[in-house]
Write a protein that holds these residues in place. Structure first.
Motif, short mmCIF file in Angstrom:
data_model
loop_
_atom_site.label_atom_id
_atom_site.label_comp_id
_atom_site.label_asym_id
_atom_site.label_seq_id
_atom_site.Cartn_x
_atom_site.Cartn_y
_atom_site.Cartn_z
N ALA A 53 34.12 10.62 51.58
CA ALA A 53 34.69 10.55 50.23
C ALA A 53 34.18 11.68 49.36
CB ALA A 53 34.36 9.20 49.59
N ARG A 54 32.94 12.08 49.57
CA ARG A 54 32.37 13.18 48.79
C ARG A 54 32.78 14.55 49.33
NH1 ARG A 54 26.19 12.31 48.94
NH2 ARG A 54 26.30 14.34 47.94
N GLY A 55 33.52 14.56 50.43
CA GLY A 55 33.95 15.84 50.98
C GLY A 55 32.90 16.53 51.82
N VAL A 56 31.84 15.79 52.19
CA VAL A 56 30.75 16.38 52.97
C VAL A 56 31.12 16.45 54.45
CG1 VAL A 56 28.32 16.13 53.64
CG2 VAL A 56 29.04 15.59 51.31
N VAL A 57 31.82 15.44 54.93
CA VAL A 57 32.26 15.42 56.32
C VAL A 57 33.75 15.12 56.37
CG1 VAL A 57 29.99 14.64 57.13
CG2 VAL A 57 31.81 12.96 56.71
N THR A 58 34.36 15.43 57.50
CA THR A 58 35.75 15.06 57.74
C THR A 58 35.81 14.32 59.07
OG1 THR A 58 36.20 17.18 58.84
CG2 THR A 58 36.67 17.03 56.49
N ARG A 59 36.68 13.31 59.13
CA ARG A 59 36.82 12.54 60.36
C ARG A 59 38.22 12.75 60.93
NH1 ARG A 59 33.99 6.71 59.42
NH2 ARG A 59 34.78 6.84 57.30
N ILE A 60 38.28 13.05 62.21
CA ILE A 60 39.54 13.29 62.89
C ILE A 60 39.71 12.21 63.96
CG2 ILE A 60 40.88 14.91 64.28
CD1 ILE A 60 39.22 17.16 63.04
N VAL A 61 40.76 11.42 63.82
CA VAL A 61 41.00 10.33 64.75
C VAL A 61 41.10 10.86 66.17
CG1 VAL A 61 42.57 8.47 65.39
CG2 VAL A 61 42.16 8.97 62.97
N GLY A 62 40.36 10.26 67.07
CA GLY A 62 40.40 10.65 68.47
C GLY A 62 39.53 11.84 68.80
N SER A 63 38.90 12.44 67.78
CA SER A 63 38.07 13.62 68.03
C SER A 63 36.63 13.40 67.59
CB SER A 63 38.66 14.83 67.31
OG SER A 63 37.86 15.97 67.50
N GLY A 64 36.43 12.93 66.36
CA GLY A 64 35.07 12.70 65.89
C GLY A 64 34.88 13.07 64.44
N THR A 65 33.63 13.15 64.03
CA THR A 65 33.27 13.47 62.65
C THR A 65 32.62 14.84 62.60
OG1 THR A 65 32.89 11.12 62.20
CG2 THR A 65 31.97 12.70 60.63
N TYR A 66 33.06 15.66 61.65
CA TYR A 66 32.60 17.04 61.56
C TYR A 66 32.08 17.34 60.15
CZ TYR A 66 35.26 17.61 65.87
OH TYR A 66 35.73 17.47 67.15
N VAL A 67 31.10 18.23 60.08
CA VAL A 67 30.64 18.71 58.79
C VAL A 67 31.76 19.55 58.18
CG1 VAL A 67 28.89 20.06 57.57
CG2 VAL A 67 28.26 18.77 59.62
N ALA A 68 32.06 19.29 56.92
CA ALA A 68 33.16 19.99 56.27
C ALA A 68 32.86 21.48 56.16
CB ALA A 68 33.42 19.40 54.89
N GLU A 69 33.92 22.25 56.29
CA GLU A 69 33.81 23.70 56.06
C GLU A 69 33.84 23.92 54.55
OE1 GLU A 69 33.30 25.96 58.18
OE2 GLU A 69 34.00 25.25 60.15
N ARG A 70 32.71 24.28 53.99
CA ARG A 70 32.62 24.40 52.53
C ARG A 70 32.78 25.85 52.11
NH1 ARG A 70 30.76 20.54 49.18
NH2 ARG A 70 30.20 18.55 50.09
N ALA A 71 33.44 26.03 50.95
CA ALA A 71 33.53 27.37 50.37
C ALA A 71 32.16 27.78 49.86
CB ALA A 71 34.54 27.37 49.22
N PRO A 72 31.87 29.09 49.77
CA PRO A 72 30.59 29.53 49.23
C PRO A 72 30.37 28.96 47.84
CG PRO A 72 31.79 31.38 50.16
CD PRO A 72 32.73 30.21 50.15
N PRO A 73 29.16 28.53 47.52
CA PRO A 73 28.91 27.94 46.21
C PRO A 73 29.13 28.95 45.10
CG PRO A 73 26.84 28.37 47.35
CD PRO A 73 27.94 28.61 48.35
N LEU A 74 29.56 28.45 43.95
CA LEU A 74 29.75 29.32 42.80
C LEU A 74 28.40 29.80 42.29
CD1 LEU A 74 32.40 27.29 40.79
CD2 LEU A 74 32.80 29.37 42.10
N ALA A 75 28.40 30.99 41.74
CA ALA A 75 27.18 31.46 41.10
C ALA A 75 26.89 30.59 39.90
CB ALA A 75 27.37 32.92 40.65
N PRO A 76 25.61 30.48 39.49
CA PRO A 76 25.29 29.61 38.36
C PRO A 76 26.15 29.87 37.14
CG PRO A 76 23.28 30.37 39.44
CD PRO A 76 24.43 31.10 40.08
N SER A 77 26.47 31.15 36.86
CA SER A 77 27.26 31.45 35.68
C SER A 77 28.71 31.03 35.83
CB SER A 77 27.19 32.95 35.38
OG SER A 77 27.71 33.68 36.48
N GLY A 78 29.15 30.75 37.09
CA GLY A 78 30.54 30.40 37.32
C GLY A 78 30.82 28.93 37.20
N ARG A 79 29.79 28.13 37.02
CA ARG A 79 29.98 26.68 36.91
C ARG A 79 29.33 26.20 35.63
NH1 ARG A 79 28.86 23.04 41.99
NH2 ARG A 79 31.07 23.41 42.26
N ARG A 80 30.14 25.80 34.68
CA ARG A 80 29.62 25.37 33.39
C ARG A 80 29.14 23.93 33.47
NH1 ARG A 80 34.03 26.61 28.96
NH2 ARG A 80 35.32 25.56 30.50
#
Length: 219
Positions: A53-80
């Motif tokens: 639910a938090r987007g940390v992992v993804t589950r694929i039926v019949g395959s398993g659970t995977y760590v989500a492919e995350r975009a690079p974090p925003l720089a501190p100034s890019g996130r208010r």
């Protein structure tokens, strides 16, 4: 069950934070995690639902659970930073209006995940566990729209709750009576969504959020 699920959640979060599993990596099976952590498989399943639910992992039926492919974090100034009042105002505008999409697109699996969040929130032994499952329920509801833009937007809300003084404010405002009210509200919301009654669900979500707002800020 909540204590067991919390143990799995903490175990996986530590493993992810320390690089034990890289983005895209496949996690061990529910059975393997159950044996590794020493908890029932149902606890593993519930903890994975929160992480999904938090987007940390993804589950694929019949395959398993995977760590989500995350975009690079925003720089501190890019996130208010945002205030708890801003979070609450945004939630009141957005969340009730998700009802129509949820009742249209939610699957039986989505409702099972909502039930798991409610069950574990009610069994939580402390505020931190309760708040984690509370946040997970609202994220699962956003996921149940099956609208990728909404899912991504709501992850920002969940992350904002983690970044701000929201937790401290809610901790100071909550007591046993208020927690019981929140739990009852959540059951009513999920029941209305499961009944595919979008108007009742919208009212229930709005009423719940207004109660939370009143408890947080007074008035």
């Amino acid at each position: 069950m909540s204590k067991h699920a919390d143990r799995v959640h903490a175990f996986l979060e530590e493993a992810l934070a320390t690089g034990g599993y890289a983005p895209g990596a496949k996690l061990p099976t529910e059975r393997a995690l159950s044996e590794q952590v020493g908890v029932p498989r149902s606890a593993v399943r519930d903890a994975l639902s929160v992480l999904e639910a938090r987007g940390v992992v993804t589950r694929i039926v019949g395959s398993g659970t995977y760590v989500a492919e995350r975009a690079p974090p925003l720089a501190p100034s890019g996130r208010r930073e945002v205030s708890p009042a801003e979070i609450m105002a945004a939630r009141l505008v957005v969340e009730p209006r998700l009802s129509l999409l949820i009742v249209t697109h939610a699957t039986a699996s989505d409702f099972e995940r909502m039930d798991a969040c409610n069950r574990n929130a009610e069994a939580a032994a402390d505020f931190e566990a309760f708040e984690r499952w509370d946040a997970a329920l609202h994220q699962v509801m956003a996921e149940a729209t099956h609208n990728r833009l909404i899912m991504d937007l709501y992850r920002e809300v969940t992350e904002a709750r983690d970044r701000t003084e929201w937790g401290d404010l809610k901790r100071r405002s909550i007591n046993a009576e208020r927690r019981a009210i929140y739990e009852a509200d959540h059951r009513v919301i999920v029941a209305a969504l499961r009944a595919r009654d979008s108007m009742a669900a919208e009212r229930a979500i709005e009423d719940h959020l207004k109660t939370v707002r009143s408890n947080l800020f007074g008035g």
